[in-house]
Write a protein that holds these residues in place. Structure first.
Motif, PDB file in Angstrom:
ATOM      1  N   GLU A  48       0.860  -1.185   0.000  1.00 13.09           N
ATOM      2  CA  GLU A  48       0.000   0.000   0.000  1.00 13.09           C
ATOM      3  C   GLU A  48       0.900   1.240   0.000  1.00 13.09           C
ATOM      4  O   GLU A  48       1.350   1.677   1.060  1.00 13.09           O
ATOM      5  CB  GLU A  48      -0.891   0.010   1.253  1.00 13.09           C
ATOM      6  N   ARG A  52      -8.738   2.334   5.903  1.00 13.20           N
ATOM      7  CA  ARG A  52      -8.825   0.897   5.606  1.00 13.20           C
ATOM      8  C   ARG A  52      -7.442   0.283   5.420  1.00 13.20           C
ATOM      9  O   ARG A  52      -7.175  -0.831   5.870  1.00 13.20           O
ATOM     10  CB  ARG A  52      -9.695   0.670   4.363  1.00 13.20           C
ATOM     11  N   ALA A  53      -6.539   1.017   4.763  1.00 16.35           N
ATOM     12  CA  ALA A  53      -5.195   0.495   4.529  1.00 16.35           C
ATOM     13  C   ALA A  53      -4.458   0.263   5.845  1.00 16.35           C
ATOM     14  O   ALA A  53      -3.846  -0.801   6.044  1.00 16.35           O
ATOM     15  CB  ALA A  53      -4.411   1.468   3.643  1.00 16.35           C
ATOM     16  N   TYR A  76      -5.154  12.517  -0.108  1.00 16.73           N
ATOM     17  CA  TYR A  76      -5.598  11.152   0.132  1.00 16.73           C
ATOM     18  C   TYR A  76      -7.062  11.108   0.537  1.00 16.73           C
ATOM     19  O   TYR A  76      -7.577  12.030   1.188  1.00 16.73           O
ATOM     20  CB  TYR A  76      -4.764  10.505   1.241  1.00 16.73           C
ATOM     21  N   ASP A  77      -7.714  10.021   0.167  1.00 17.27           N
ATOM     22  CA  ASP A  77      -9.072   9.778   0.619  1.00 17.27           C
ATOM     23  C   ASP A  77      -9.021   9.209   2.033  1.00 17.27           C
ATOM     24  O   ASP A  77      -8.317   8.220   2.284  1.00 17.27           O
ATOM     25  CB  ASP A  77      -9.772   8.789  -0.316  1.00 17.27           C
ATOM     26  N   THR A 126      -9.908   5.476   2.381  1.00 18.40           N
ATOM     27  CA  THR A 126      -8.883   4.590   1.832  1.00 18.40           C
ATOM     28  C   THR A 126      -7.714   4.455   2.788  1.00 18.40           C
ATOM     29  O   THR A 126      -7.199   3.354   3.026  1.00 18.40           O
ATOM     30  CB  THR A 126      -8.382   5.138   0.485  1.00 18.40           C
ATOM     31  N   ARG A 186      -6.033  -2.531   7.878  1.00 20.28           N
ATOM     32  CA  ARG A 186      -5.781  -3.835   7.280  1.00 20.28           C
ATOM     33  C   ARG A 186      -4.416  -4.388   7.692  1.00 20.28           C
ATOM     34  O   ARG A 186      -4.269  -5.585   7.954  1.00 20.28           O
ATOM     35  CB  ARG A 186      -5.869  -3.716   5.757  1.00 20.28           C
TER      36      ARG A 186
END
Length: 378
Positions: A99, A134-135, A127-128, A131, A138
């Protein structure tokens, strides 16, 4: 050497497809570490208690002693236990390669360690937010903002553990004022800062261990609480202690804290199988009976709830014994980790099952030593 008083935040571990209990035994893992076995890449990591860092199995650095090794099956557990990533093998690199946003934001964090990061900063960098969240969740089990706050607080706690003032700690951690730093610490403890006494009857301090930081609460005579920082019941337990002390719960350190830290050091070093710290029980007479029975279990042995109930003369009280075990708020010293299922399986543990397994592994060493010593006696 006494354990330090560094602490970390409550960070949930990542849930990985491979659990800790799927990993081989410690001897097999250590052999793989010495061989720099690449088959464990992305499946297992080693935390080194003597250095405070965690590594890949293929790390080129000099290998630690086995007694200083803790084994993890995911990055989140490494961070949760208070370990920092090794600069040589860069165990976070797989996540950053997978990522790119992770690598870019971690680089930004390193460049601006004192910055008070917020979601607007993430958005301003293009950046979102979803996103990014979640990255990081994760791969690390935490958001980028949680990671940034962790690093700030860690620096502040290090200053406090070295004898610095709250003002110095707050400034080092990047907070705008001592009150902001106190507020964040209060939030970690689940209590408003205004409820913490400046003249405490019960004093809160931190004790770092190879399994992660613990909160210790003591008066000048006895230990009232010893819990891992990430235990979910900790805020509730602290509030009950504060009520019992009529609000006189605050930061401080007593001789009981020092004794607890010293005996924990000896325990993890393989030099102490029993503790002598004076304890304060907060529970019914029945609960106290169960806790006494727990303390009587030799290191290296385990009991089921049913067996423990029979040992205290209450064979029909298995469920009540389980409740008393769960209500224990003095971890390790009252060894509720020595209770397992009737089928031999590990059961629930407030500090996390990975810690329970590690404690039992440590105590198995005490049992082997006692057996060897007995064999040598005429």
């Amino acid at each position: 050497m006494p354990l330090s008083r560094r602490t970390s935040l409550d960070i949930p571990a990542i849930v990985s497809p491979m659990t800790l209990f799927d990993l081989p035994d410690a001897d097999t893992l250590y052999a793989a570490l010495l061989a720099r076995d690449p088959s464990y890449e992305g499946r297992a990591w080693v935390g080194v208690s003597s250095t405070g860092v965690f590594c890949r199995f293929t790390c080129p650095a000099r290998k630690p002693k086995q007694e200083n090794c803790l084994w993890f099956d995911n990055l989140g557990a490494c961070l949760e236990a208070g370990f920092r990533p090794c600069k040589r093998c860069q165990p976070l690199k797989a996540a950053t390669d997978a990522e790119p946003v992770i690598e870019e934001l971690l680089a930004a964090l390193n460049e601006r360690p004192d910055h008070r990061w917020c979601e607007a900063d993430v958005t301003a960098m293009g950046y979102d937010r979803g996103t990014v969240r979640r990255a990081f969740k994760r791969h690390f089990g935490m958001s980028f903002l949680e990671l940034a706050r962790l690093e700030r607080l860690r620096r502040g706690f290090e200053v406090l553990s070295e004898g610095g003032t709250v003002l110095e700690a707050g400034l080092e951690a990047g907070f705008s004022s001592p009150s902001a730093f106190r507020a964040r610490v209060g939030a970690l403890l689940g209590m408003a800062p205004s409820t913490l006494s400046l003249d405490p009857l019960l004093s809160i301090d931190w004790i770092d261990t190879p399994l992660g930081p613990m909160i210790a609460v003591a008066d000048t005579h006895r230990l009232h609480l010893l819990e891992f920082m990430d235990r979910k019941a900790l805020p509730t337990e602290l509030k009950k202690l504060a009520a019992g002390a009529k609000g006189r719960l605050g930061f401080g350190r007593t001789q009981v804290h020092d004794q607890t830290a010293q005996e924990l050091t000896e325990y993890f070093d393989g030099k102490r199988a029993r503790f002598t710290v004076p304890l304060a029980y907060h529970g019914s007479g029945f609960y106290g009976q169960v806790w006494d029975a727990l303390c009587a279990i030799p290191a290296g042995e385990t009991r089921s709830y049913g067996t423990l109930a029979r040992e205290i003369g209450r064979p029909s009280a298995t469920r009540a014994v389980a409740q008393a075990n769960g209500a224990n708020q003095i971890g390790i010293l009252i060894p509720c980790h020595r209770v397992i299922g009737a089928d031999g399986a590990l059961t629930g543990y407030g500090g996390g099952l990975w810690r329970k397994q590690r404690l039992l592994e440590i105590e198995a060493g005490y049992a082997r030593a006692a057996k060897a010593e007995s064999a040598l006696q005429p």
